[in-house]
Design an enzyme around this catalytic site. Sequence first.
Site, PDB file in Angstrom:
ATOM      1  N   HIS A  94       4.113 149.397  30.452  1.00 43.06           N
ATOM      2  CA  HIS A  94       3.168 149.163  31.543  1.00 43.06           C
ATOM      3  C   HIS A  94       3.807 149.150  32.935  1.00 43.06           C
ATOM      4  O   HIS A  94       3.092 149.192  33.936  1.00 43.06           O
ATOM      5  CB  HIS A  94       2.414 147.848  31.316  1.00 43.06           C
ATOM      6  CG  HIS A  94       1.517 147.914  30.111  1.00 43.06           C
ATOM      7  ND1 HIS A  94       1.949 147.556  28.852  1.00 43.06           N
ATOM      8  CD2 HIS A  94       0.243 148.333  29.982  1.00 43.06           C
ATOM      9  CE1 HIS A  94       0.956 147.745  27.998  1.00 43.06           C
ATOM     10  NE2 HIS A  94      -0.089 148.215  28.644  1.00 43.06           N
ATOM     11  N   CYS A 118       5.341 140.652  27.455  1.00 43.89           N
ATOM     12  CA  CYS A 118       4.378 141.449  28.232  1.00 43.89           C
ATOM     13  C   CYS A 118       2.991 141.175  27.666  1.00 43.89           C
ATOM     14  O   CYS A 118       2.728 141.487  26.495  1.00 43.89           O
ATOM     15  CB  CYS A 118       4.700 142.939  28.154  1.00 43.89           C
ATOM     16  SG  CYS A 118       3.360 143.941  28.873  1.00 43.89           S
ATOM     17  N   HIS A 147     -12.385 153.323  26.033  1.00 36.75           N
ATOM     18  CA  HIS A 147     -12.288 154.623  26.706  1.00 36.75           C
ATOM     19  C   HIS A 147     -12.084 155.697  25.643  1.00 36.75           C
ATOM     20  O   HIS A 147     -11.963 155.405  24.448  1.00 36.75           O
ATOM     21  CB  HIS A 147     -11.199 154.615  27.785  1.00 36.75           C
ATOM     22  CG  HIS A 147      -9.816 154.304  27.283  1.00 36.75           C
ATOM     23  ND1 HIS A 147      -9.162 155.080  26.375  1.00 36.75           N
ATOM     24  CD2 HIS A 147      -8.962 153.289  27.582  1.00 36.75           C
ATOM     25  CE1 HIS A 147      -7.970 154.591  26.132  1.00 36.75           C
ATOM     26  NE2 HIS A 147      -7.820 153.474  26.848  1.00 36.75           N
ATOM     27  N   CYS A 166       1.063 144.337  26.493  1.00 37.09           N
ATOM     28  CA  CYS A 166       1.470 144.822  25.155  1.00 37.09           C
ATOM     29  C   CYS A 166       1.250 143.748  24.102  1.00 37.09           C
ATOM     30  O   CYS A 166       1.215 144.060  22.922  1.00 37.09           O
ATOM     31  CB  CYS A 166       2.955 145.131  25.103  1.00 37.09           C
ATOM     32  SG  CYS A 166       3.503 146.500  26.081  1.00 37.09           S
ATOM     33  N   LYS A 180      -1.181 158.846  29.928  1.00 32.23           N
ATOM     34  CA  LYS A 180      -1.922 158.149  28.877  1.00 32.23           C
ATOM     35  C   LYS A 180      -3.218 157.623  29.490  1.00 32.23           C
ATOM     36  O   LYS A 180      -3.227 157.162  30.623  1.00 32.23           O
ATOM     37  CB  LYS A 180      -1.086 156.978  28.358  1.00 32.23           C
ATOM     38  CG  LYS A 180      -1.792 156.238  27.249  1.00 32.23           C
ATOM     39  CD  LYS A 180      -0.944 155.141  26.663  1.00 32.23           C
ATOM     40  CE  LYS A 180      -1.683 154.517  25.494  1.00 32.23           C
ATOM     41  NZ  LYS A 180      -1.905 153.104  25.599  1.00 32.23           N
ATOM     42  N   CYS A 232       8.233 145.989  32.020  1.00 31.63           N
ATOM     43  CA  CYS A 232       7.788 146.442  30.695  1.00 31.63           C
ATOM     44  C   CYS A 232       7.937 147.958  30.600  1.00 31.63           C
ATOM     45  O   CYS A 232       7.490 148.679  31.494  1.00 31.63           O
ATOM     46  CB  CYS A 232       6.325 146.045  30.480  1.00 31.63           C
ATOM     47  SG  CYS A 232       5.556 146.952  29.123  1.00 31.63           S
ATOM     48  N   LYS A 237      -7.178 152.063  31.367  1.00 34.18           N
ATOM     49  CA  LYS A 237      -7.912 151.490  32.492  1.00 34.18           C
ATOM     50  C   LYS A 237      -6.956 151.282  33.664  1.00 34.18           C
ATOM     51  O   LYS A 237      -7.285 151.527  34.807  1.00 34.18           O
ATOM     52  CB  LYS A 237      -8.525 150.140  32.097  1.00 34.18           C
ATOM     53  CG  LYS A 237      -9.710 150.269  31.145  1.00 34.18           C
ATOM     54  CD  LYS A 237     -11.040 150.341  31.865  1.00 34.18           C
ATOM     55  CE  LYS A 237     -11.984 151.245  31.135  1.00 34.18           C
ATOM     56  NZ  LYS A 237     -13.054 150.689  30.403  1.00 34.18           N
ATOM     57  N   HIS A 289      -9.538 155.381  22.771  1.00 35.56           N
ATOM     58  CA  HIS A 289      -9.889 154.560  21.605  1.00 35.56           C
ATOM     59  C   HIS A 289     -10.812 155.342  20.669  1.00 35.56           C
ATOM     60  O   HIS A 289     -10.690 155.277  19.443  1.00 35.56           O
ATOM     61  CB  HIS A 289     -10.596 153.268  22.034  1.00 35.56           C
ATOM     62  CG  HIS A 289      -9.791 152.429  22.980  1.00 35.56           C
ATOM     63  ND1 HIS A 289     -10.207 152.156  24.257  1.00 35.56           N
ATOM     64  CD2 HIS A 289      -8.590 151.819  22.830  1.00 35.56           C
ATOM     65  CE1 HIS A 289      -9.299 151.401  24.862  1.00 35.56           C
ATOM     66  NE2 HIS A 289      -8.309 151.183  24.014  1.00 35.56           N
TER      67      HIS A 289
HETATM   68  N1  MSP Z   1      -4.917 145.382  19.093  1.00 31.59           N
HETATM   69  C1  MSP Z   1      -3.819 146.243  18.927  1.00 31.59           C
HETATM   70  C2  MSP Z   1      -3.802 146.859  17.535  1.00 31.59           C
HETATM   71  C3  MSP Z   1      -3.798 145.887  16.399  1.00 31.59           C
HETATM   72  S1  MSP Z   1      -3.913 146.691  14.876  1.00 31.59           S
HETATM   73  C4  MSP Z   1      -3.598 145.541  13.750  1.00 31.59           C
HETATM   74  C5  MSP Z   1      -3.849 147.347  19.970  1.00 31.59           C
HETATM   75  N2  MSP Z   1      -5.029 147.617  20.533  1.00 31.59           N
HETATM   76  S2  MSP Z   1      -5.295 148.725  21.655  1.00 31.59           S
HETATM   77  O1  MSP Z   1      -6.697 148.648  21.930  1.00 31.59           O
HETATM   78  O2  MSP Z   1      -4.406 148.542  22.755  1.00 31.59           O
HETATM   79  O3  MSP Z   1      -4.938 150.106  21.060  1.00 31.59           O
HETATM   80  C6  MSP Z   1      -5.265 150.470  19.769  1.00 31.59           C
HETATM   81  C7  MSP Z   1      -5.143 151.933  19.514  1.00 31.59           C
HETATM   82  O4  MSP Z   1      -5.990 152.673  20.372  1.00 31.59           O
HETATM   83  C8  MSP Z   1      -3.818 152.650  19.710  1.00 31.59           C
HETATM   84  O5  MSP Z   1      -2.835 152.505  18.790  1.00 31.59           O
HETATM   85  C9  MSP Z   1      -4.303 154.052  19.565  1.00 31.59           C
HETATM   86  O6  MSP Z   1      -4.572 154.268  18.197  1.00 31.59           O
HETATM   87  C10 MSP Z   1      -5.602 154.011  20.342  1.00 31.59           C
HETATM   88  N3  MSP Z   1      -5.423 154.511  21.696  1.00 31.59           N
HETATM   89  C11 MSP Z   1      -5.517 153.825  22.872  1.00 31.59           C
HETATM   90  N4  MSP Z   1      -5.327 154.697  23.892  1.00 31.59           N
HETATM   91  C12 MSP Z   1      -5.115 155.930  23.415  1.00 31.59           C
HETATM   92  C13 MSP Z   1      -4.888 157.203  23.950  1.00 31.59           C
HETATM   93  N5  MSP Z   1      -4.848 157.434  25.246  1.00 31.59           N
HETATM   94  N6  MSP Z   1      -4.728 158.239  23.077  1.00 31.59           N
HETATM   95  C14 MSP Z   1      -4.800 158.074  21.721  1.00 31.59           C
HETATM   96  N7  MSP Z   1      -4.990 156.891  21.188  1.00 31.59           N
HETATM   97  C15 MSP Z   1      -5.132 155.799  21.993  1.00 31.59           C
HETATM   98  O7  MSP Z   1      -2.828 147.951  20.209  1.00 31.59           O
END
Ligand code: MSP
Length: 508
Positions: free
Chosen positions: A147, A127, A19, A130, A295, A144, A298, A22
């Site tokens: 979440h 969790c 999304h 997480c 935030k 959690c 999904k 990311h």
């Molecule tokens: N897989 C782990 C990270 C391992 S790194 C060795 C993880 N993945 S994640 O897909 O849940 O999230 C990764 C990153 O996505 C978050 O830390 C952040 O950088 C980014 N984001 C996810 N949602 C976000 C927002 N709504 N806003 C900004 N960044 C976001 O955690």
Amino acid sequence: MAGRFYLTTPIYYVNSTPHIGHAYTTIAGDILARHHRQRGDETFYLTGVDEHAQKVYRVAQEERIEPTEYLDRIVAAWRELPARLNVSNDFFIRTSDDGHKRFVQQFVQRIYDNGDVYEDTYSGWYCVSCEAFYTEDELVDGNCPIHGTKPEWIEEKNYFFRLSAYQDRLLELYDSRPDFVLPGFRYNEARSFIEGGLQDFSISRAGQPWGVPLPWDESQVAYVWVDALPNYLSALAYAREGDDLTPKFWPGCHLLGKDILRFHCVYWPALLLSAGYDVPQRLFVHGWLLLDDRKISKSFGNAVDPLELIETYGADAVRFWCIRAVSFGQDGSASIDGVHERYERELGNDLGNLVSRTTAMIARYRGGEIGGGGSAERPFDADALREEVTRLLDAFDLTRALETIWQFVRELNRYVEERKPWELAKDEARVDELGSVLYDLADGLVAVAVALAAYLPETAPQIFQALRQPAALDWSRIANGTAEAASGIEPAPPLFPRIELPAAAAGA
Ligand code: MSP
């Protein structure tokens, strides 16, 4: 002086498609990577996916397919996102790569050999969303804290990492390097967490079919974070066959969201110290991009598909909005309507019209030519622009750097209004003055295009083309008087043509 720059994004969980949240981190990292290339730094930008999460395995089970089949399908979507955003990553890591798995095994073995691993029974809350363990105190009404869902009770024999033994060394590290974690308030957050006392944590999971087996006990797999964090090193080891990039690029810089601060700012340096590696050069923690104050996720049902936005507005507009809508490093609420608004008002009017007007005036009043010199007294200080943007980007302050460039764009617009080339054109006696004013505008636009190239990689070359200027992006081109004499300049088509919103969206 040219140097080296190694930057990473977190590797993303692939339990669903990406999304806009990311895309946010990946875009920010790309801007920094492109910027460093412009400065002549040898740069390596890494992004990728985290595949050994339990939640990934569960999704495959729910869909009744093999995890590898599920992964190959979904990873295609995660690769497409950076490609469609014009992201210039030098490698895309998958934790299922053989090179990565081998590295993780060596990495944990080094920690084991160093005496930092012991066996114990873990009982507590986990969790799966997480992929983190929680103590009773950390739960909110038994749920959690992130979440709001009920964690699972886990009781199993695990291997533990002696994090507690690293408290003093981590505090020393933080004290000796005040810019180890940025922004400052995140540094304080991480440091007080360490000061508050560190508990050993489990680095393995028992009886899990999904993950990298521990080399000394194959009945256990590495805990997903202990598998994921070393990606920042493993990629350097195997991304270029026969060329280990580690000595060249490590230690590097990490970008991450505030949700994973503890793993990166506390666990990761401790694991590195134990395994005998240098700690990262810098960790930059950004806030969440919130949509309607929540935030994006999904599970909250407010996930915006970045590909749809790119389809409508183009990658540059999405990149621009992400960095401009929320101050990078802070939390901020954005609205998707803002993409349209900024597209029209800032990209279309402030920048696009300026390029159209400037080229149209050069075509009309100067037969499409600009000479090699501007006003004796330079109306803009491009050197100051270069220095200020460099300083801000060195501090990862992407939003203020962009605002600084935008102020320069506004200054150029004011200059057009003040000097009124259309009036100068009526006066034969002021023909030289007209030539200088138009040259200065073109020159200012060259500086803007170079400065914006990292943010708007598609637009910058169009500006050079419109002004018949070389396309080189060298940072030193942000200086007064770098525009070259040119001919054949024609009125440029709009850089950001108007977009009609579908009726439903327009009325929203
Ligand atoms: N897989 C782990 C990270 C391992 S790194 C060795 C993880 N993945 S994640 O897909 O849940 O999230 C990764 C990153 O996505 C978050 O830390 C952040 O950088 C980014 N984001 C996810 N949602 C976000 C927002 N709504 N806003 C900004 N960044 C976001 O955690």
